[in-house]
Every structure is written in structure tokens, then in C-alpha cells.
Write a protein that holds these residues in place. Structure first.
Motif, PDB file in Angstrom:
ATOM      1  N   ALA A 181       0.848  -1.185   0.000  1.00 43.59           N
ATOM      2  CA  ALA A 181       0.000   0.000   0.000  1.00 43.59           C
ATOM      3  C   ALA A 181       0.885   1.237   0.000  1.00 43.59           C
ATOM      4  O   ALA A 181       2.058   1.175   0.351  1.00 43.59           O
ATOM      5  CB  ALA A 181      -0.908   0.013   1.223  1.00 43.59           C
ATOM      6  N   CYS A 182       0.297   2.359  -0.387  1.00 40.55           N
ATOM      7  CA  CYS A 182       1.015   3.615  -0.453  1.00 40.55           C
ATOM      8  C   CYS A 182       0.256   4.655   0.375  1.00 40.55           C
ATOM      9  O   CYS A 182      -0.967   4.758   0.280  1.00 40.55           O
ATOM     10  CB  CYS A 182       1.110   4.075  -1.909  1.00 40.55           C
ATOM     11  N   PHE A 183       0.987   5.389   1.192  1.00 40.75           N
ATOM     12  CA  PHE A 183       0.402   6.402   2.052  1.00 40.75           C
ATOM     13  C   PHE A 183       0.938   7.759   1.636  1.00 40.75           C
ATOM     14  O   PHE A 183       2.136   7.938   1.463  1.00 40.75           O
ATOM     15  CB  PHE A 183       0.760   6.123   3.517  1.00 40.75           C
ATOM     16  N   ILE A 184       0.023   8.723   1.477  1.00 38.95           N
ATOM     17  CA  ILE A 184       0.401  10.047   1.005  1.00 38.95           C
ATOM     18  C   ILE A 184      -0.071  11.077   2.022  1.00 38.95           C
ATOM     19  O   ILE A 184      -1.186  10.999   2.522  1.00 38.95           O
ATOM     20  CB  ILE A 184      -0.225  10.341  -0.373  1.00 38.95           C
ATOM     21  N   MET A 185       0.822  12.033   2.320  1.00 43.42           N
ATOM     22  CA  MET A 185       0.428  13.121   3.212  1.00 43.42           C
ATOM     23  C   MET A 185       1.052  14.427   2.755  1.00 43.42           C
ATOM     24  O   MET A 185       2.068  14.441   2.054  1.00 43.42           O
ATOM     25  CB  MET A 185       0.826  12.821   4.653  1.00 43.42           C
ATOM     26  N   LYS A 186       0.416  15.506   3.129  1.00 49.11           N
ATOM     27  CA  LYS A 186       0.907  16.842   2.810  1.00 49.11           C
ATOM     28  C   LYS A 186       2.088  17.151   3.713  1.00 49.11           C
ATOM     29  O   LYS A 186       2.107  16.773   4.874  1.00 49.11           O
ATOM     30  CB  LYS A 186      -0.221  17.856   3.048  1.00 49.11           C
ATOM     31  N   ILE A 187       3.086  17.826   3.174  1.00 52.75           N
ATOM     32  CA  ILE A 187       4.242  18.230   3.965  1.00 52.75           C
ATOM     33  C   ILE A 187       3.824  19.361   4.904  1.00 52.75           C
ATOM     34  O   ILE A 187       3.334  20.392   4.466  1.00 52.75           O
ATOM     35  CB  ILE A 187       5.409  18.690   3.071  1.00 52.75           C
ATOM     36  N   ASN A 188       4.006  19.129   6.197  1.00 51.47           N
ATOM     37  CA  ASN A 188       3.748  20.146   7.207  1.00 51.47           C
ATOM     38  C   ASN A 188       5.102  20.729   7.616  1.00 51.47           C
ATOM     39  O   ASN A 188       5.912  20.051   8.238  1.00 51.47           O
ATOM     40  CB  ASN A 188       3.040  19.526   8.415  1.00 51.47           C
ATOM     41  N   LYS A 189       5.340  21.968   7.251  1.00 51.52           N
ATOM     42  CA  LYS A 189       6.659  22.575   7.455  1.00 51.52           C
ATOM     43  C   LYS A 189       7.012  22.752   8.933  1.00 51.52           C
ATOM     44  O   LYS A 189       8.167  22.991   9.259  1.00 51.52           O
ATOM     45  CB  LYS A 189       6.747  23.882   6.707  1.00 51.52           C
ATOM     46  N   ASP A 190       6.038  22.618   9.826  1.00 48.70           N
ATOM     47  CA  ASP A 190       6.340  22.695  11.258  1.00 48.70           C
ATOM     48  C   ASP A 190       7.034  21.430  11.750  1.00 48.70           C
ATOM     49  O   ASP A 190       7.703  21.449  12.775  1.00 48.70           O
ATOM     50  CB  ASP A 190       5.059  22.896  12.078  1.00 48.70           C
ATOM     51  N   TYR A 191       6.855  20.319  11.036  1.00 44.92           N
ATOM     52  CA  TYR A 191       7.399  19.037  11.479  1.00 44.92           C
ATOM     53  C   TYR A 191       8.404  18.416  10.520  1.00 44.92           C
ATOM     54  O   TYR A 191       9.227  17.613  10.921  1.00 44.92           O
ATOM     55  CB  TYR A 191       6.257  18.038  11.708  1.00 44.92           C
ATOM     56  N   ILE A 192       8.333  18.751   9.269  1.00 48.32           N
ATOM     57  CA  ILE A 192       9.196  18.149   8.251  1.00 48.32           C
ATOM     58  C   ILE A 192      10.333  19.116   7.944  1.00 48.32           C
ATOM     59  O   ILE A 192      10.090  20.276   7.623  1.00 48.32           O
ATOM     60  CB  ILE A 192       8.396  17.847   6.956  1.00 48.32           C
ATOM     61  N   PRO A 193      11.576  18.649   8.008  1.00 50.04           N
ATOM     62  CA  PRO A 193      12.710  19.544   7.708  1.00 50.04           C
ATOM     63  C   PRO A 193      12.658  20.048   6.268  1.00 50.04           C
ATOM     64  O   PRO A 193      12.183  19.356   5.374  1.00 50.04           O
ATOM     65  CB  PRO A 193      13.938  18.656   7.909  1.00 50.04           C
ATOM     66  N   GLU A 194      13.167  21.257   6.076  1.00 49.51           N
ATOM     67  CA  GLU A 194      13.287  21.811   4.730  1.00 49.51           C
ATOM     68  C   GLU A 194      14.306  20.988   3.949  1.00 49.51           C
ATOM     69  O   GLU A 194      15.177  20.337   4.527  1.00 49.51           O
ATOM     70  CB  GLU A 194      13.753  23.263   4.797  1.00 49.51           C
ATOM     71  N   LEU A 195      14.224  21.036   2.630  1.00 49.80           N
ATOM     72  CA  LEU A 195      15.123  20.269   1.775  1.00 49.80           C
ATOM     73  C   LEU A 195      16.588  20.581   2.081  1.00 49.80           C
ATOM     74  O   LEU A 195      17.403  19.674   2.211  1.00 49.80           O
ATOM     75  CB  LEU A 195      14.820  20.546   0.298  1.00 49.80           C
ATOM     76  N   HIS A 196      16.928  21.843   2.244  1.00 52.23           N
ATOM     77  CA  HIS A 196      18.326  22.205   2.493  1.00 52.23           C
ATOM     78  C   HIS A 196      18.817  21.730   3.865  1.00 52.23           C
ATOM     79  O   HIS A 196      20.011  21.638   4.092  1.00 52.23           O
ATOM     80  CB  HIS A 196      18.532  23.711   2.336  1.00 52.23           C
ATOM     81  N   GLU A 197      17.901  21.419   4.792  1.00 49.28           N
ATOM     82  CA  GLU A 197      18.286  20.922   6.115  1.00 49.28           C
ATOM     83  C   GLU A 197      18.523  19.420   6.138  1.00 49.28           C
ATOM     84  O   GLU A 197      19.259  18.922   6.995  1.00 49.28           O
ATOM     85  CB  GLU A 197      17.196  21.235   7.145  1.00 49.28           C
ATOM     86  N   ILE A 198      17.907  18.691   5.236  1.00 48.95           N
ATOM     87  CA  ILE A 198      17.958  17.231   5.295  1.00 48.95           C
ATOM     88  C   ILE A 198      19.384  16.711   5.159  1.00 48.95           C
ATOM     89  O   ILE A 198      19.792  15.824   5.900  1.00 48.95           O
ATOM     90  CB  ILE A 198      17.022  16.609   4.241  1.00 48.95           C
TER      91      ILE A 198
END
Length: 113
Positions: A42-59
Motif C-alpha cells: 500500500a502507499c500512504f500520502i500526506m501533505k508536507i507540514n513545514k512545522d514538522y518536516i525539515p526543509e530540503l536544504h536541512e535534510i
């Protein structure tokens, strides 16, 4: 393993751990994360919440810290728990919305949003 594609604003994460194996795509250009659980088919999709998900440059920096220091000194540890719900099979409209990388990951699998 983690692969960062800065030019496409995409991060791929592959976890190989028996029944807990998964593939995940962070698509920052579209604002979605898709995780394919191999044991659940199965595949699970969610919207990126910027309060919890690091920005691309931080990863990249966070991954470097994790690898070299063996401990992540950041409040941005990401844990997600999905609840079963209604699933749909992706159709043409969904793939236009979520984009090609997520389509390639999730095509043919039930989608849980």
C-alpha cells in the motif's frame, strides 16, 4: 539509504529492514510525501507540514549529523503514524496532482491519504 535530488526538489529514502522495509519520496516541489510499505502493498500520502518536516536544504545537514555524530541534535525527528481508512487506486487526475515521482512509487497500489 537517502538520495537528495536538489535540482528536482526530491528526497528518496529507502529502508531495508525485512517486514518493515519501505520506500519514501519527499516531493518538495508538490508539497507531498509518499511512503510505500512493502509488507502492506500500500502507499500512504500526506501533505508536507513545514512545522514538522525539515526543509530540503536541512535534510543533508541532518543526515550528516546523524552519520558522523551517531545522534541527531535536532527537534525535527519525523515520526508518522497512519490510520487505516478508505483507499483508492490512483487515477489520471491523482497522478497529475501528486506528480510523476509519486506515481512511479505508488502506481498500482491502494492509496491512503
Amino acid at each position: 539509504t537517502m538520495t537528495i535530488h536538489n535540482e528536482n526538489h526530491i528526497v528518496e529514502v529507502h529502508v531495508r529492514s525485512g517486514v518493515y522495509s519501505s520506500d519514501t519520496i519527499f516531493d518538495y516541489s508538490r508539497g507531498y510525501i509518499a511512503t510505500k510499505l512493502l509488507s502492506q502493498k500500500a502507499c500512504f500520502i500526506m501533505k508536507i507540514n513545514k512545522d514538522y518536516i525539515p526543509e530540503l536544504h536541512e535534510i543533508g545537514r541532518l543526515a550528516f549529523e546523524r552519520k558522523t555524530m551517531k545522534k541527531l541534535y535536532s527537534p525535527k525527528n519525523v515520526w508518522v503514524q497512519f490510520q487505516s481508512g478508505n483507499s483508492v487506486f490512483g487515477n489520471f487526475k491523482d497522478w497529475l496532482f501528486y506528480g510523476r515521482p509519486i506515481e512511479q512509487l505508488c502506481a498500482g497500489l491502494p492509496l491512503y491519504q
